[in-house]
Design an enzyme around this catalytic site. Structure first.
Site, mmCIF file in Angstrom:
data_model
loop_
_atom_site.group_PDB
_atom_site.id
_atom_site.type_symbol
_atom_site.label_atom_id
_atom_site.label_comp_id
_atom_site.label_asym_id
_atom_site.label_seq_id
_atom_site.Cartn_x
_atom_site.Cartn_y
_atom_site.Cartn_z
ATOM 1 N N HIS A 136 41.491 32.522 26.634
ATOM 2 C CA HIS A 136 41.671 33.511 27.285
ATOM 3 C C HIS A 136 41.768 34.876 26.210
ATOM 4 O O HIS A 136 42.171 34.695 25.149
ATOM 5 C CB HIS A 136 42.889 33.740 28.270
ATOM 6 C CG HIS A 136 43.192 34.541 29.273
ATOM 7 N ND1 HIS A 136 43.215 35.870 28.738
ATOM 8 C CD2 HIS A 136 43.071 34.480 30.683
ATOM 9 C CE1 HIS A 136 43.568 36.288 29.856
ATOM 10 N NE2 HIS A 136 43.071 35.717 31.095
ATOM 11 N N GLU A 151 52.919 37.211 39.897
ATOM 12 C CA GLU A 151 51.971 36.858 40.796
ATOM 13 C C GLU A 151 52.784 36.712 42.257
ATOM 14 O O GLU A 151 52.136 36.935 43.183
ATOM 15 C CB GLU A 151 51.194 35.761 40.644
ATOM 16 C CG GLU A 151 50.195 36.162 39.420
ATOM 17 C CD GLU A 151 50.716 35.974 37.980
ATOM 18 O OE1 GLU A 151 51.898 35.896 37.916
ATOM 19 O OE2 GLU A 151 49.850 36.394 37.164
ATOM 20 N N ARG A 206 51.791 34.661 31.917
ATOM 21 C CA ARG A 206 52.732 35.620 31.381
ATOM 22 C C ARG A 206 53.863 35.139 31.237
ATOM 23 O O ARG A 206 54.819 35.450 30.124
ATOM 24 C CB ARG A 206 52.858 36.961 32.407
ATOM 25 C CG ARG A 206 51.821 38.108 32.125
ATOM 26 C CD ARG A 206 52.179 39.047 32.905
ATOM 27 N NE ARG A 206 51.573 40.619 32.296
ATOM 28 C CZ ARG A 206 50.204 40.780 32.292
ATOM 29 N NH1 ARG A 206 49.379 39.847 32.746
ATOM 30 N NH2 ARG A 206 49.639 41.848 31.953
ATOM 31 N N HIS A 228 47.251 30.922 30.151
ATOM 32 C CA HIS A 228 47.152 32.459 29.928
ATOM 33 C C HIS A 228 48.478 32.966 30.813
ATOM 34 O O HIS A 228 48.688 34.099 30.710
ATOM 35 C CB HIS A 228 46.088 32.946 30.408
ATOM 36 C CG HIS A 228 46.032 32.662 32.171
ATOM 37 N ND1 HIS A 228 46.708 33.513 33.093
ATOM 38 C CD2 HIS A 228 45.321 31.947 32.910
ATOM 39 C CE1 HIS A 228 46.408 33.164 34.181
ATOM 40 N NE2 HIS A 228 45.373 31.989 34.394
ATOM 41 N N ASP A 242 46.639 36.990 44.105
ATOM 42 C CA ASP A 242 48.122 37.430 43.694
ATOM 43 C C ASP A 242 47.909 38.130 42.485
ATOM 44 O O ASP A 242 49.125 38.298 41.713
ATOM 45 C CB ASP A 242 48.751 36.084 43.453
ATOM 46 C CG ASP A 242 48.064 35.057 42.386
ATOM 47 O OD1 ASP A 242 47.275 35.618 41.710
ATOM 48 O OD2 ASP A 242 48.559 33.979 42.222
ATOM 49 N N GLU A 283 42.851 33.967 50.655
ATOM 50 C CA GLU A 283 43.824 33.023 49.832
ATOM 51 C C GLU A 283 45.518 33.351 50.244
ATOM 52 O O GLU A 283 46.119 33.596 49.216
ATOM 53 C CB GLU A 283 43.779 32.982 48.167
ATOM 54 C CG GLU A 283 44.420 31.881 47.638
ATOM 55 C CD GLU A 283 44.056 31.833 46.064
ATOM 56 O OE1 GLU A 283 44.687 32.261 45.329
ATOM 57 O OE2 GLU A 283 43.019 31.150 45.676
HETATM 58 C C1 UD1 Z 1 45.332 38.369 35.049
HETATM 59 C C2 UD1 Z 1 46.499 38.322 36.210
HETATM 60 C C3 UD1 Z 1 46.827 36.690 36.482
HETATM 61 C C4 UD1 Z 1 45.518 35.739 36.502
HETATM 62 C C5 UD1 Z 1 44.513 36.096 35.119
HETATM 63 C C6 UD1 Z 1 43.568 35.356 35.473
HETATM 64 C C7 UD1 Z 1 47.921 40.052 36.620
HETATM 65 C C8 UD1 Z 1 49.395 40.617 36.525
HETATM 66 N N1 UD1 Z 1 47.603 39.024 36.180
HETATM 67 O O1 UD1 Z 1 46.420 38.171 33.816
HETATM 68 O O2 UD1 Z 1 47.412 36.713 37.644
HETATM 69 O O3 UD1 Z 1 45.896 34.635 36.557
HETATM 70 O O4 UD1 Z 1 44.538 37.625 35.305
HETATM 71 O O5 UD1 Z 1 42.894 35.197 34.066
HETATM 72 O O6 UD1 Z 1 47.458 40.633 37.664
HETATM 73 N N2 UD1 Z 1 41.479 41.008 28.256
HETATM 74 C C9 UD1 Z 1 40.190 41.281 27.655
HETATM 75 N N3 UD1 Z 1 39.106 41.024 28.094
HETATM 76 C C10 UD1 Z 1 38.910 40.350 29.495
HETATM 77 C C11 UD1 Z 1 40.305 40.067 29.997
HETATM 78 C C12 UD1 Z 1 41.430 40.372 29.397
HETATM 79 O O7 UD1 Z 1 40.112 41.965 26.605
HETATM 80 O O8 UD1 Z 1 37.761 40.370 29.953
HETATM 81 C C13 UD1 Z 1 42.501 41.180 27.491
HETATM 82 C C14 UD1 Z 1 42.951 42.610 27.480
HETATM 83 O O9 UD1 Z 1 43.644 42.942 26.231
HETATM 84 C C15 UD1 Z 1 44.030 42.995 28.579
HETATM 85 C C16 UD1 Z 1 44.793 41.537 28.514
HETATM 86 O O10 UD1 Z 1 43.715 40.578 28.152
HETATM 87 O O11 UD1 Z 1 45.004 44.093 28.339
HETATM 88 C C17 UD1 Z 1 45.472 41.428 29.600
HETATM 89 O O12 UD1 Z 1 44.884 41.247 30.789
HETATM 90 P P1 UD1 Z 1 45.741 41.181 32.263
HETATM 91 O O13 UD1 Z 1 44.586 41.456 33.322
HETATM 92 O O14 UD1 Z 1 46.721 42.367 32.258
HETATM 93 O O15 UD1 Z 1 46.506 39.832 32.406
HETATM 94 P P2 UD1 Z 1 45.943 38.526 32.257
HETATM 95 O O16 UD1 Z 1 46.924 37.591 31.546
HETATM 96 O O17 UD1 Z 1 44.688 38.160 32.211
HETATM 97 N N1 UDP Z 2 37.214 29.440 34.202
HETATM 98 C C1 UDP Z 2 35.800 29.669 33.487
HETATM 99 N N2 UDP Z 2 35.883 29.971 32.264
HETATM 100 C C2 UDP Z 2 36.673 29.574 31.391
HETATM 101 C C3 UDP Z 2 37.856 29.151 31.863
HETATM 102 C C4 UDP Z 2 38.171 29.020 33.357
HETATM 103 O O1 UDP Z 2 35.028 30.401 34.363
HETATM 104 O O2 UDP Z 2 36.470 29.442 30.158
HETATM 105 C C5 UDP Z 2 37.477 29.496 35.592
HETATM 106 C C6 UDP Z 2 37.771 28.245 36.101
HETATM 107 O O3 UDP Z 2 36.958 27.329 36.585
HETATM 108 C C7 UDP Z 2 38.612 28.713 37.489
HETATM 109 C C8 UDP Z 2 39.052 30.271 37.023
HETATM 110 O O4 UDP Z 2 38.425 30.472 35.708
HETATM 111 O O5 UDP Z 2 37.740 28.897 38.413
HETATM 112 C C9 UDP Z 2 40.585 30.204 36.542
HETATM 113 O O6 UDP Z 2 40.774 31.513 36.029
HETATM 114 P P1 UDP Z 2 42.170 31.712 35.152
HETATM 115 O O7 UDP Z 2 42.749 30.497 34.729
HETATM 116 O O8 UDP Z 2 41.866 33.008 34.154
HETATM 117 O O9 UDP Z 2 43.225 32.421 36.358
HETATM 118 P P2 UDP Z 2 44.097 31.622 37.481
HETATM 119 O O10 UDP Z 2 43.264 30.786 38.417
HETATM 120 O O11 UDP Z 2 45.208 30.975 36.911
HETATM 121 O O12 UDP Z 2 44.660 32.942 38.292
#
Ligand code: UD1
Ligand code: UDP
Length: 392
Positions: free
Chosen positions: A254, A133, A223, A221, A97, A119
């Site tokens: 996160h 999502e 939104r 994490h 998603d 999924e």
């Molecule tokens: C995204 C997904 C969410 C998923 C989550 C898992 C969308 C809209 N959101 O949300 O569905 O559950 O990932 O974690 O697709 N950042 C870093 N390094 C990283 C990752 C993130 O610096 O490795 C920071 C950056 O500033 C980035 C921000 O996090 O701009 C947001 O990342 P983004 O992928 O847009 O949103 P998530 O909240 O991570």
């Molecule tokens: N996870 C990880 N390291 C962390 C926190 C979570 O590897 O510090 C793993 C966790 O086991 C799960 C996945 O990340 O498999 C979940 O990711 P996240 O919560 O970012 O996204 P979501 O599942 O909500 O989309």
């Protein structure tokens, strides 16, 4: 021979897609496998690629600090258009998603390339929760020619919507990933010792748990929780750490700055001053599973953790108002607590204090899979007869 391209970009997609990449790569006589990462996440994606030893063929490297949804969507759309022009796979597989998945599915649709959705069929039917999502997965579900549903309920959701694609019930590939990691940790004692060392360097010493000390593992994490919701969640965590000085709280944070801001607002600039609260950087998947296995309970708004933790017998309190994973609710291993400060405090307290209640939630039940999802998906795409996953 079928050319399959797997496209993903964030940590959870990588955890759930890498075992599938490895399944396709094993079946070289049936598939040519191409991996394209969008880099929607950078560090958190690379952590997972490393563990599963997956090297992408394409990397769009789109992440920007503080990116918004339009940034991600537009960069994935144009980036994927160029990749598809360079090589036209027989089928493109996207996962779940995220905005990467929705935009990559759309880009494939524009190039008239068939899409498979891994999924598929999870629903809350509330477009604002989780946001964005729920819309991402519904759009992807409209496009998909093949839907790989983790459970019979997700198949049912797709049938209700009259999805045009074929549906296969496979279990969730996260259970394949979890089995792999749990087996690795069980069979390699040195690896477990190594996890202790890595976790200590990351800021949490697991030997603190040797005298029966309890551990609450936390992630967050979403939104839709940013702003007041997060402040309320984090305030509840502070209340709890004050109320239970003998319990450890570990929060691998996160990297999204919107997650860190409220933590600092509530706990202050220096997060190292707390005796029983440990704020640490995101953990590698192996270390995270290792720590989850040692935890007493998990407090989270994550999707994937709702699927993994029940398999380890860990109760999960979900800081959301809805879940697209009602199977765990029915099994009684997961409970929704929203973002309300008092409710979070009272539900965590109940699990910490009421043994009978704790035991009723701490059941090693896994409605999400049996570790065979990747095989079923590859069989289906190879045009072979395959069995259907049923919840035991
Ligand atoms: C995204 C997904 C969410 C998923 C989550 C898992 C969308 C809209 N959101 O949300 O569905 O559950 O990932 O974690 O697709 N950042 C870093 N390094 C990283 C990752 C993130 O610096 O490795 C920071 C950056 O500033 C980035 C921000 O996090 O701009 C947001 O990342 P983004 O992928 O847009 O949103 P998530 O909240 O991570
Ligand atoms: N996870 C990880 N390291 C962390 C926190 C979570 O590897 O510090 C793993 C966790 O086991 C799960 C996945 O990340 O498999 C979940 O990711 P996240 O919560 O970012 O996204 P979501 O599942 O909500 O989309």
């Amino acid at each position: 021979m079928k050319t399959v391209m797997l496209v993903f970009g964030t940590r959870p997609e990588a955890i759930k897609m890498c075992p599938l990449v490895n399944e396709f790569r094993k079946r070289q006589n049936e598939f040519k496998t191409i991996v394209c990462v969008t880099g929607q996440h950078r560090e958190m994606l690379d952590q997972v690629l490393k563990i599963f030893e997956v090297t992408p063929d394409f990397d769009l490297n789109i992440m920007k600090q503080g990116q918004d949804l339009t940034d991600v969507t537009s960069r994935v759309l144009t980036g994927m258009r160029d990749v598809f022009k360079e090589c036209k796979p027989d089928v493109v597989l996207v996962h779940g998603d995220t905005t990467t998945s929705m935009a990559a599915a759309m880009a494939a649709f524009y190039q008239q390339i068939p899409v498979g959705h891994i999924e598929a069929g999870l629903r809350t039917h509330n477009m604002l929760s989780p946001w964005p999502e729920e819309m991402n997965r519904q759009v992807t579900g409209r496009i998909a020619d093949y839907n790989f549903s983790p459970t019979p309920l997700s198949e049912h959701n797709l049938k209700e919507e009259k999805a045009h694609g074929k549906i296969f019930v496979t279990g969730n590939t996260v259970i394949d990933a979890l089995h792999m990691v749990v087996e690795k940790l069980k069979s390699d004692k040195a690896l477990a010792v190594e996890q202790n060392r890595i976790l200590k360097a990351a800021g949490y010493d697991v030997t603190r748990l040797s005298n029966g000390k309890k551990l609450v593992l936390i992630t967050g994490h979403r939104r839709e929780n940013f702003g007041d919701g997060f402040i309320s969640m984090v305030t509840a965590m502070k209340d709890l750490s004050g109320k239970y000085p003998d319990v450890d709280f570990v929060y691998p944070m996160h990297l999204n700055p919107n997650v860190r801001k409220p933590i600092h607002e509530v706990f202050g600039e220096d997060l190292t001053i707390y005796k029983n609260f440990f704020f640490i950087e995101p953990l590698q998947y192996l270390e995270f599973v290792y720590l989850m296995e040692k935890s007493t309970l998990v407090l989270t708004d994550s999707g994937g953790i709702q699927e993994e933790a029940p398999g380890l017998g860990k109760p999960v309190l979900v800081m959301r108002d809805t879940t697209e994973r009602p199977e765990a609710l029915s099994a009684g291993t997961v409970k929704l607590v929203g973002t309300d400060r008092d409710l979070i405090v009272s539900e965590v307290s109940r699990l910490l204090e009421d043994k009978e209640y704790y035991d009723s939630m701490s059941k090693a039940v896994n409605p999400y899979g049996d570790g065979q999802a990747c095989r079923r998906i590859a069989d289906a795409l190879a045009g072979k007869e395959t069995d259907r996953y049923e919840i035991k």
